[in-house]
Motif scaffolding. Structure first.
Motif, short mmCIF file in Angstrom:
data_model
loop_
_atom_site.label_atom_id
_atom_site.label_comp_id
_atom_site.label_asym_id
_atom_site.label_seq_id
_atom_site.Cartn_x
_atom_site.Cartn_y
_atom_site.Cartn_z
N VAL A 82 -28.81 31.13 -88.51
CA VAL A 82 -29.36 30.17 -89.48
C VAL A 82 -28.23 29.29 -90.03
N ASN A 83 -27.11 29.93 -90.40
CA ASN A 83 -25.98 29.16 -90.92
C ASN A 83 -25.41 28.21 -89.86
N THR A 84 -25.38 28.65 -88.61
CA THR A 84 -24.88 27.81 -87.54
C THR A 84 -25.77 26.58 -87.34
N VAL A 85 -27.08 26.77 -87.37
CA VAL A 85 -28.01 25.65 -87.21
C VAL A 85 -27.86 24.67 -88.37
N ILE A 86 -27.75 25.19 -89.59
CA ILE A 86 -27.57 24.31 -90.75
C ILE A 86 -26.28 23.52 -90.63
N LEU A 87 -25.20 24.19 -90.25
CA LEU A 87 -23.91 23.52 -90.09
C LEU A 87 -23.97 22.46 -89.00
N SER A 88 -24.62 22.77 -87.89
CA SER A 88 -24.74 21.80 -86.80
C SER A 88 -25.55 20.58 -87.21
N LEU A 89 -26.65 20.81 -87.91
CA LEU A 89 -27.47 19.69 -88.37
C LEU A 89 -26.71 18.81 -89.36
N MET A 90 -26.00 19.42 -90.27
CA MET A 90 -25.22 18.64 -91.24
C MET A 90 -24.12 17.84 -90.54
N ALA A 91 -23.48 18.44 -89.55
CA ALA A 91 -22.45 17.71 -88.80
C ALA A 91 -23.05 16.52 -88.07
N GLN A 92 -24.25 16.68 -87.49
CA GLN A 92 -24.91 15.58 -86.81
C GLN A 92 -25.30 14.48 -87.79
N ILE A 93 -25.81 14.88 -88.94
CA ILE A 93 -26.21 13.88 -89.94
C ILE A 93 -25.00 13.07 -90.40
N ILE A 94 -23.90 13.77 -90.67
CA ILE A 94 -22.68 13.07 -91.11
C ILE A 94 -22.14 12.17 -89.99
N SER A 95 -22.13 12.68 -88.76
CA SER A 95 -21.61 11.89 -87.64
C SER A 95 -22.44 10.63 -87.42
N ILE A 96 -23.74 10.78 -87.43
CA ILE A 96 -24.61 9.62 -87.22
C ILE A 96 -24.53 8.69 -88.43
N GLY A 97 -24.51 9.27 -89.62
CA GLY A 97 -24.46 8.47 -90.84
C GLY A 97 -23.19 7.65 -90.96
N LEU A 98 -22.09 8.15 -90.43
CA LEU A 98 -20.84 7.39 -90.44
C LEU A 98 -20.66 6.56 -89.17
N GLY A 99 -21.07 7.11 -88.04
CA GLY A 99 -20.81 6.46 -86.76
C GLY A 99 -21.56 5.16 -86.56
N ILE A 100 -22.81 5.15 -86.92
CA ILE A 100 -23.61 3.93 -86.72
C ILE A 100 -23.11 2.77 -87.59
N PRO A 101 -22.90 2.97 -88.90
CA PRO A 101 -22.38 1.85 -89.69
C PRO A 101 -20.99 1.38 -89.24
N ILE A 102 -20.12 2.31 -88.89
CA ILE A 102 -18.78 1.91 -88.44
C ILE A 102 -18.89 1.13 -87.13
N GLY A 103 -19.75 1.60 -86.21
CA GLY A 103 -19.94 0.89 -84.95
C GLY A 103 -20.51 -0.50 -85.14
N ILE A 104 -21.45 -0.62 -86.06
CA ILE A 104 -22.04 -1.94 -86.35
C ILE A 104 -20.97 -2.88 -86.92
N LEU A 105 -20.18 -2.37 -87.86
CA LEU A 105 -19.13 -3.20 -88.45
C LEU A 105 -18.05 -3.57 -87.42
N GLN A 106 -17.72 -2.65 -86.54
CA GLN A 106 -16.74 -2.97 -85.50
C GLN A 106 -17.27 -4.04 -84.55
N SER A 107 -18.54 -3.96 -84.20
CA SER A 107 -19.08 -4.98 -83.30
C SER A 107 -19.30 -6.31 -84.02
N ARG A 108 -19.51 -6.25 -85.31
CA ARG A 108 -19.72 -7.47 -86.09
C ARG A 108 -18.42 -8.23 -86.30
N PHE A 109 -17.33 -7.48 -86.45
CA PHE A 109 -16.00 -8.08 -86.68
C PHE A 109 -15.00 -7.60 -85.64
#
Length: 151
Positions: A98-125
């Motif tokens: 259960v703890n492993t699944v929670i940790l994995s989901l949180m890591a995915q949420i953080i990665s996607i939450g940071l990765g998409i905006p950074i990627g958009i800003l990099q492609s924009r500028f």
């Protein structure tokens, strides 16, 4: 597309079989067994007790029968009993899973939450200081060994 998915799913079957055989053989290649490590060596008639426990666990059967029993027990949820903690193994694994699944989901949420905006800003500028800085920082973290990046 459907044929590709079906082919990939059927390709998983031999791979899973090979992985389970390797895992099973690795468990049997380990020196000793649970009964020789948990029993007090000062017990009278320890050899007879170890043999009785091995017989009860099915270690005296041929290796192929042990594998079939192991696979059957795995898929039916009977993962054995911990002779050290005196409880079923599945009940010991469940809280950690259960703890492993929670940790994995949180890591995915953080990665996607940071990765998409950074990627958009990099492609924009492109070719900006932000692009070069984030590319350098992200390349540094991607090149770290996993053991250093997960402390």
């Amino acid at each position: 597309m459907g044929v590709y998915v079906i082919r990939r799913v059927f390709g998983l079957i031999p791979m899973i079989f090979i992985i389970t055989v390797i895992a099973f053989l690795m468990m049997h290649a380990a020196p000793g067994d649970a009964f020789s490590s948990i029993l007090n060596p000062k017990i009278k008639n320890i050899n007879e007790l170890q043999e009785a426990l091995r017989h009860a666990a099915g270690y005296d059967q041929p290796l192929i029968m042990q594998y079939v029993t192991w696979i059957k027990n795995f898929f039916t949820g009977d993962w054995g009993y911990s002779y050290v903690k005196h409880e079923p193994v599945l009940s010991m694994i469940t809280p950690a899973l259960v703890n492993t699944v929670i940790l994995s989901l949180m890591a995915q949420i953080i990665s996607i939450g940071l990765g998409i905006p950074i990627g958009i800003l990099q492609s924009r500028f492109p070719y900006s200081k932000f692009d070069y800085t984030t590319s350098t920082i992200l390349s540094f973290f991607l090149s770290l060994p996993l053991s250093l990046g997960s402390f």
